[in-house]
Design an enzyme around this catalytic site. Sequence first.
Site, PDB file in Angstrom:
ATOM      1  N   SER A  28     -11.890   4.638  -3.783  1.00 49.72           N
ATOM      2  CA  SER A  28     -11.024   4.687  -2.627  1.00 49.72           C
ATOM      3  C   SER A  28     -11.844   4.401  -1.355  1.00 49.72           C
ATOM      4  CB  SER A  28     -10.338   6.051  -2.577  1.00 49.72           C
ATOM      5  OG  SER A  28      -9.204   6.012  -1.787  1.00 49.72           O
ATOM      6  N   HIS A  34      -4.728   4.953  -9.263  1.00 51.42           N
ATOM      7  CA  HIS A  34      -5.829   4.969  -8.292  1.00 51.42           C
ATOM      8  C   HIS A  34      -7.160   5.387  -8.928  1.00 51.42           C
ATOM      9  CE1 HIS A  34      -7.003   4.668  -4.134  1.00 51.42           C
ATOM     10  NE2 HIS A  34      -7.270   5.942  -3.973  1.00 51.42           N
ATOM     11  N   ASP A  83      -1.693   0.971  -8.607  1.00 48.86           N
ATOM     12  CA  ASP A  83      -2.139   1.617  -7.363  1.00 48.86           C
ATOM     13  C   ASP A  83      -1.686   0.799  -6.151  1.00 48.86           C
ATOM     14  OD1 ASP A  83      -3.471   3.017  -5.429  1.00 48.86           O
ATOM     15  OD2 ASP A  83      -5.464   2.291  -5.981  1.00 48.86           O
TER      16      ASP A  83
END
Lengths: 499, 499
Positions: free
Chosen positions: A181, A458, A433
């Site tokens: 991320s 994710h 995602d």
Amino acid sequence: MGCRSLLLLLLLLAFLTPAASSPVSPSLRAPSSLPWSTSFKSRPTITLKYSIRYIQQKVDHFGFNIDRTFKQRYLIADNYWKEDGGSILFYTGNEGDIIWFCNNTGFMWDIAEEMKAMLVFAEHRYYGESLPFGADSFSDSRHLNFLTTEQALADFAKLIKYLKRTIPGARNQPVIALGGSYGGMLAAWFRMKYPHLVVGALASSAPIWQFNDLVPCDTFMKIVTTDFGRSGPNCSESIRRSWDAISRLAKKGPGLRWLSEALHLCTPLTKWQDVQHLKDWISETWVNLAMVDYPYESNFLQPLPAWPVKVVCQYFKYYNVPDTLMLQNIFQALNVYYNYSGQAKCLNVSETATSSLGVLGWSYQACTEMVMPTCSDGVDDMFEPHSWNMKEYSDDCFKQWGVRPRPSWIPTMYGGKNISSHTNIIFSNGELDPWSGGGVTKDITDTLLAIVIPNGAHHLDLRASNALDPVSVQLTRALEVKYMKQWISDFYVRLRKMN
Amino acid sequence: MGCRSLLLLLLLLAFLTPAASSPVSPSLRAPSSLPWSTSFKSRPTITLKYSIRYIQQKVDHFGFNIDRTFKQRYLIADNYWKEDGGSILFYTGNEGDIIWFCNNTGFMWDIAEEMKAMLVFAEHRYYGESLPFGADSFSDSRHLNFLTTEQALADFAKLIKYLKRTIPGARNQPVIALGGSYGGMLAAWFRMKYPHLVVGALASSAPIWQFNDLVPCDTFMKIVTTDFGRSGPNCSESIRRSWDAISRLAKKGPGLRWLSEALHLCTPLTKWQDVQHLKDWISETWVNLAMVDYPYESNFLQPLPAWPVKVVCQYFKYYNVPDTLMLQNIFQALNVYYNYSGQAKCLNVSETATSSLGVLGWSYQACTEMVMPTCSDGVDDMFEPHSWNMKEYSDDCFKQWGVRPRPSWIPTMYGGKNISSHTNIIFSNGELDPWSGGGVTKDITDTLLAIVIPNGAHHLDLRASNALDPVSVQLTRALEVKYMKQWISDFYVRLRKMN
């Protein structure tokens, strides 16, 4: 709550890292044919052995007027590390407590022995315990002034140099940056800016192009919508129509009270603004579900069934229903996310992410460098129309923090889409995602590689190996290890040539 | 005047850029066989046509608390620029007035037509007219806080993006960074940190390794000594012995007055400290001469004969001479540098570099990031022994500016000797230039190239073409053009592939 507030919430939730998962069923099949369970079983906890350490870092690496230092926390685990032919896997910490990230990045622990690797998890400044000004760190824009990606990367650089200088045997070892991320962006950017310190980077679910006009702002919400659309008949269409149902009900005489009761809200709605807040909170829930749409039961923010979007979509099979029924369906759906364990007495629209994430810090970052536009039109996506209004966003930031965002800075600094001169970065993305829309999903060169994980959410690949992992993520991890080993091998070849 | 003061002076003078030269004789032979002239003839001035422009830059690119902007000056010349297949040659300005650098970088003007190039000369913040806080810019460390290489590179990045956005036809053109000395370091570092903005860099006489312990601190003075040693019999040995002669004379009763008169000093020496200052000033003169030891008459800081070191060495043929005669010889030698035109009435030991250079700014930079250790031992070099004392250096900096230098920062930031993952940088070095000791003088990869110019002084290759240029620098420039054209060609190939 304006579109900016929504965005901040989205960003916050988007950047959560999944917790260790609780497998329930094999999940090698396509989502539509997968079983799911409503009974939640917790997974045995793996004990991770690491030392907690601290390094003194300059508060300001890029100026000399303030010579103050602060303690940056990092974790180190060397059980499997070998001086001979080993490596250092360096987690570029993101916007939260580093112990939480460490506990949720099982992939590094799983491959440590195979890579003869020392594991290092570096906490990002202004998060966890690594507060440059202690309790005053978030007091105003003067104290927050040193919360930037550049400062964070410089911390990482200094830490790596320090470790190499002080740990016997570490000096001539290859270091690889890993992150997910926002931490994935940092891993990629670290390789771009400090290639002398890391031989490569694994950037998992890193939306490095979710800036400025690099990708259309509506991509994110479209992906969420697609996820819901393929998880059940009429699902996204029902949700698209649900917003008006909420509005219609709210406008009726006792509407706010009725809504509050129908949704079992902990705090009743009392004014029209609360309705917008409610909608933002519901939107955020759907977005969050898309991100954590893992193929097995998991216990992330809340305990969740396998394929939670599919579970939610059970309640959105029909869109031509009376508004009151629609609201009851929404309640059932929200319950999947907020009350899968059956423990919740009411639903809390103020509920945000785990406290391990740094809400204040990220809000500031989103108001300075990390401006990641999203928007929706209600036509190609299932959300209410929200345009991206930079002026409004900037004004809100100024009100909140006394600073103005610089939306074009990140692409100026980190190259935008023109990054082909760099090498040795793997960009992995989960197909489900929403952040994959701002990620690198196609190979750029033969050393800037993209992986898209079918049916992956994710940064699924960074999670601990699981007997019920889909083949797609197993293959992804194997590929990642293969490339990392190649970087390490190349490093040692160069080293031998030099000596 | 301590060793640090000497160092600062050395640094300042070291980083001067030669002015347009005045050719006198062909210089294809070895220095020892070259003629030299004592008559100074000025060269016709070339009129350079450029526009002076300004761009608003953030004072702080790396923090959001201060949102103030300032006007950065830049020069632009597009007489030979072609939209079709052209290029942008971008001079990364160093520590002085950009007009002065522009006037002294004839190479760019000479190749503009061949490269179909737009020329841009960007002024470095805190120099020339580009003062972030106007007259207050140097008032204290708070105002100086934004004088760093990182901020300067960010200015360049923003300027390039701005030019591409606003000049029709510039958008899809390749940009090449060029610079000499400190500007050469900036050109190289700019390519390393912003490879998405420049396709390559020509870094002329850029001592990117004159930091920390990357090269021995005595290398610099050794090269000066070698230059003098090969420019006349007994030359360096005479100078080595001259320091004691000065000390002995100074210690005698009327010694200070005698010395002041013998050297025709504008301000007589009055105390022992002045003698050290005198020695520092003389040392600096020899260092400076080594840097501008060009093979033809030139009019840089002062009018100079061809091969000025050789001329100076005429006065140092014998070292076993009485102290008084030695001093008279020193005076003659100093006269070559300070009074070649015959106009000087006396010698001024406070004389520093041209006012086009930013003395204050550089002094601050040398006290923060740009810590470039030099030392001498009086055995392997011809100077008095001066050790490198980081503690003393740091204390002096703190007294002067209220800041402490961070000597390991530049290698941490820019990679030290581990820069092989970068591409498309030419490092050119003059063999005679003392700064070549901290430069890249051997190819690192097939796209990180080193050129050493035999008998070349400080960034000779960036000067205007001259009928009397030695073949070595002609070949160097041809090679540089060849590589730059290759980068441009590669850029257009990539561009066509993308479209």
